[in-house]
Write a protein that holds these residues in place. Structure first.
Motif, PDB file in Angstrom:
ATOM      1  N   ALA A  56      41.676  49.244  39.884  1.00  0.00           N
ATOM      2  CA  ALA A  56      43.026  49.456  40.400  1.00  0.00           C
ATOM      3  C   ALA A  56      43.054  50.515  41.508  1.00  0.00           C
ATOM      4  N   PRO A  57      42.433  51.691  41.315  1.00  0.00           N
ATOM      5  CA  PRO A  57      42.414  52.686  42.399  1.00  0.00           C
ATOM      6  C   PRO A  57      41.691  52.174  43.647  1.00  0.00           C
ATOM      7  N   GLU A  58      40.601  51.420  43.451  1.00  0.00           N
ATOM      8  CA  GLU A  58      39.865  50.877  44.602  1.00  0.00           C
ATOM      9  C   GLU A  58      40.730  49.900  45.389  1.00  0.00           C
ATOM     10  N   LEU A  59      41.502  49.085  44.676  1.00  0.00           N
ATOM     11  CA  LEU A  59      42.365  48.126  45.361  1.00  0.00           C
ATOM     12  C   LEU A  59      43.468  48.839  46.132  1.00  0.00           C
ATOM     13  N   MET A  60      44.029  49.883  45.539  1.00  0.00           N
ATOM     14  CA  MET A  60      45.067  50.648  46.232  1.00  0.00           C
ATOM     15  C   MET A  60      44.520  51.260  47.522  1.00  0.00           C
ATOM     16  N   GLN A  61      43.320  51.813  47.450  1.00  0.00           N
ATOM     17  CA  GLN A  61      42.701  52.397  48.643  1.00  0.00           C
ATOM     18  C   GLN A  61      42.406  51.318  49.687  1.00  0.00           C
ATOM     19  N   ARG A  62      41.987  50.156  49.216  1.00  0.00           N
ATOM     20  CA  ARG A  62      41.702  49.044  50.138  1.00  0.00           C
ATOM     21  C   ARG A  62      42.978  48.622  50.862  1.00  0.00           C
ATOM     22  N   MET A  63      44.083  48.529  50.131  1.00  0.00           N
ATOM     23  CA  MET A  63      45.345  48.135  50.747  1.00  0.00           C
ATOM     24  C   MET A  63      45.849  49.192  51.732  1.00  0.00           C
ATOM     25  N   LYS A  64      45.590  50.463  51.421  1.00  0.00           N
ATOM     26  CA  LYS A  64      45.965  51.533  52.350  1.00  0.00           C
ATOM     27  C   LYS A  64      45.158  51.411  53.640  1.00  0.00           C
ATOM     28  N   THR A  65      43.878  51.104  53.508  1.00  0.00           N
ATOM     29  CA  THR A  65      43.021  50.916  54.683  1.00  0.00           C
ATOM     30  C   THR A  65      43.513  49.749  55.535  1.00  0.00           C
ATOM     31  N   GLY A 107      44.032  38.183  40.350  1.00  0.00           N
ATOM     32  CA  GLY A 107      42.791  37.904  41.053  1.00  0.00           C
ATOM     33  C   GLY A 107      41.636  38.817  40.716  1.00  0.00           C
ATOM     34  N   ILE A 108      41.917  39.966  40.079  1.00  0.00           N
ATOM     35  CA  ILE A 108      40.836  40.913  39.793  1.00  0.00           C
ATOM     36  C   ILE A 108      40.808  41.282  38.317  1.00  0.00           C
ATOM     37  N   GLU A 109      39.774  42.011  37.941  1.00  0.00           N
ATOM     38  CA  GLU A 109      39.590  42.375  36.536  1.00  0.00           C
ATOM     39  C   GLU A 109      40.626  43.393  36.064  1.00  0.00           C
ATOM     40  N   ALA A 110      41.080  44.270  36.948  1.00  0.00           N
ATOM     41  CA  ALA A 110      42.074  45.288  36.581  1.00  0.00           C
ATOM     42  C   ALA A 110      43.342  44.612  36.078  1.00  0.00           C
ATOM     43  N   SER A 111      43.961  45.214  35.077  1.00  0.00           N
ATOM     44  CA  SER A 111      45.152  44.622  34.461  1.00  0.00           C
ATOM     45  C   SER A 111      46.411  44.961  35.252  1.00  0.00           C
ATOM     46  N   ALA A 112      47.469  44.188  35.004  1.00  0.00           N
ATOM     47  CA  ALA A 112      48.761  44.447  35.640  1.00  0.00           C
ATOM     48  C   ALA A 112      49.290  45.811  35.220  1.00  0.00           C
ATOM     49  N   GLU A 113      49.001  46.195  33.970  1.00  0.00           N
ATOM     50  CA  GLU A 113      49.457  47.494  33.465  1.00  0.00           C
ATOM     51  C   GLU A 113      48.804  48.645  34.235  1.00  0.00           C
ATOM     52  N   GLU A 114      47.509  48.508  34.521  1.00  0.00           N
ATOM     53  CA  GLU A 114      46.803  49.547  35.277  1.00  0.00           C
ATOM     54  C   GLU A 114      47.382  49.683  36.686  1.00  0.00           C
ATOM     55  N   LEU A 115      47.637  48.549  37.317  1.00  0.00           N
ATOM     56  CA  LEU A 115      48.172  48.568  38.666  1.00  0.00           C
ATOM     57  C   LEU A 115      49.601  49.094  38.692  1.00  0.00           C
ATOM     58  N   ASP A 116      50.402  48.655  37.730  1.00  0.00           N
ATOM     59  CA  ASP A 116      51.792  49.102  37.683  1.00  0.00           C
ATOM     60  C   ASP A 116      51.878  50.601  37.432  1.00  0.00           C
ATOM     61  N   SER A 117      50.928  51.109  36.653  1.00  0.00           N
ATOM     62  CA  SER A 117      50.897  52.546  36.383  1.00  0.00           C
ATOM     63  C   SER A 117      50.712  53.335  37.680  1.00  0.00           C
ATOM     64  N   LEU A 118      49.851  52.855  38.560  1.00  0.00           N
ATOM     65  CA  LEU A 118      49.631  53.532  39.837  1.00  0.00           C
ATOM     66  C   LEU A 118      50.826  53.348  40.770  1.00  0.00           C
TER      67      LEU A 118
END
Length: 358
Positions: free
Chosen positions: A190-199, A145-156
């Motif tokens: 990817a970092p912004e999405l992680m922070q959003r999910m934490k919120t 759904g977003i521009e960030a790649s699966a690799e970027e998200l999986d890395s986090l």
């Protein structure tokens, strides 16, 4: 007289000149009107035709002017590409390209379209994720759904030190993602999405939910872990509180949970339709036939109904359950092992009969 007869030309020149001036004026007026009309068309006439469908333009981060224009043209909704380029240059869009996801409106003029793009007025999208078992699957769902790649998200999601800053680890991080519909911008990193999910996670775990978890002697992460087992056991929402009650009864009695879905997760073979002895012997902290208590983390991303089922369990004395012999998708519950064995035999007979009939 001779001189007058021999000099008619000056009069004709004056006449021709006098006729040329209005002709030029008419020509100038025609050109002015034509140019004004074309200029009006370039600026104000509708140049976007979506053909009654939703059309979005994706302009990646770091895109050049030419790349942005290529993306717009690739949408297939632009009627006059030349006039669009002219307007884009006129509005200095080549200096103001902004990344994003933009919805094109039918009938928009060049000025309206370029104005939206210049301002970076993105249209949010709905991000959802369901039926997720593994971190890698979660990365793929989110990246869809977003521009960030699966690799970027999986890395986090795999970075133990980073996850620690959020209060999780690699075994519990999936519990931070509460399945719902979230509006996000396509350019969310990817970092912004992680922070959003934490919120969103912090908002979900209200004081009331935390109090209910505490009353059960569980942390929110443990509630999510048990909820993931409940979700794997039944697809019937109205049955989830009863199934949750069974596992809570087992925990209270110090019994092994003996949940088949945890064994399937441990083996990592999700094609298993029937758990066999060889699977039960598999050594893993997720194998609740071998290890007591809850597994280290969720075996899927539990939805809200599963979490709330654990927080609001049905109070009963059942400690066993198996699939009903009517194949309704519901389960038969039992207090004693003997009763459970009888229920299981009925189900096995029904399976045998069905196989014979088929």
């Amino acid at each position: 007289m001779a001189n007058e007869a021999n000099n008619p030309r000056p009069r004709r020149k004056r006449k021709e000149k006098s006729m040329l001036v209005p002709a030029l004026a008419v020509l100038f007026l025609f050109l002015f009107v034509s140019f004004s009309y074309y200029a009006y068309q370039i600026v104000y006439t509708g140049n976007v035709h979506t053909k009654e469908r939703d059309v979005y333009v994706l302009i990646p981060t770091g895109a050049t002017y030419n790349q942005a224009m290529d993306s717009i043209e690739a949408s297939g909704a632009i009627v006059d590409k030349l006039s669009l380029h002219f307007m884009a240059k006129l509005m200095d869009y080549d200096k103001l390209v902004k990344p994003g996801r933009y919805k094109l409106q039918d009938g928009w003029s060049n000025r309206q379209l370029i104005g939206k793009l210049r301002l970076g007025e993105q249209d949010p999208l709905n991000l959802t994720f369901t039926n997720v078992r593994l971190r890698s699957q979660l990365s793929e769902k989110l990246a869809g759904g977003i521009e960030a790649s699966a690799e970027e998200l999986d890395s986090l999601l795999s970075d133990q030190e980073y996850l620690k800053t959020l209060g999780f680890d690699t075994t519990t991080i999936v519990s931070m993602f509460i399945p719902n519909t979230y509006q996000v911008h396509w350019t969310t990193t990817a970092p912004e999405l992680m922070q959003r999910m934490k919120t969103e996670y912090d908002k979900f775990w209200t004081a009331e939910r935390k109090a209910k978890a505490d009353k059960l002697g569980l942390t929110p992460k443990q509630v999510s872990t048990l909820a993931s087992i409940v979700q794997a056991e039944t697809i019937k929402r109205d049955e989830k509180p009863k199934v949750a009650g069974v596992y809570l009864n087992r925990l209270e009695k110090g019994m092994l949970l003996q949940a088949d879905p945890t064994v399937v997760f441990a083996v990592r073979d999700f094609t298993i339709r029937r758990v066999l002895n060889k699977h039960l012997a598999y050594d893993s902290p997720y194998n609740t036939y071998k290890y007591g208590g809850l597994p280290p983390g969720p075996i899927n991303v539990p939805d809200i109904s599963s979490i709330d089922a654990v927080l609001n369990p049905e109070e009963h004395k059942y400690i066993y359950f198996c699939a009903k012999d009517d194949f309704s998708g519901y389960h038969a519950f039992a207090v004693t092992e003997r009763e459970h064995i009888n229920n299981a035999r009925r189900y096995q007979r029904a399976l045998t009969e069905r196989n014979i009939l088929n």
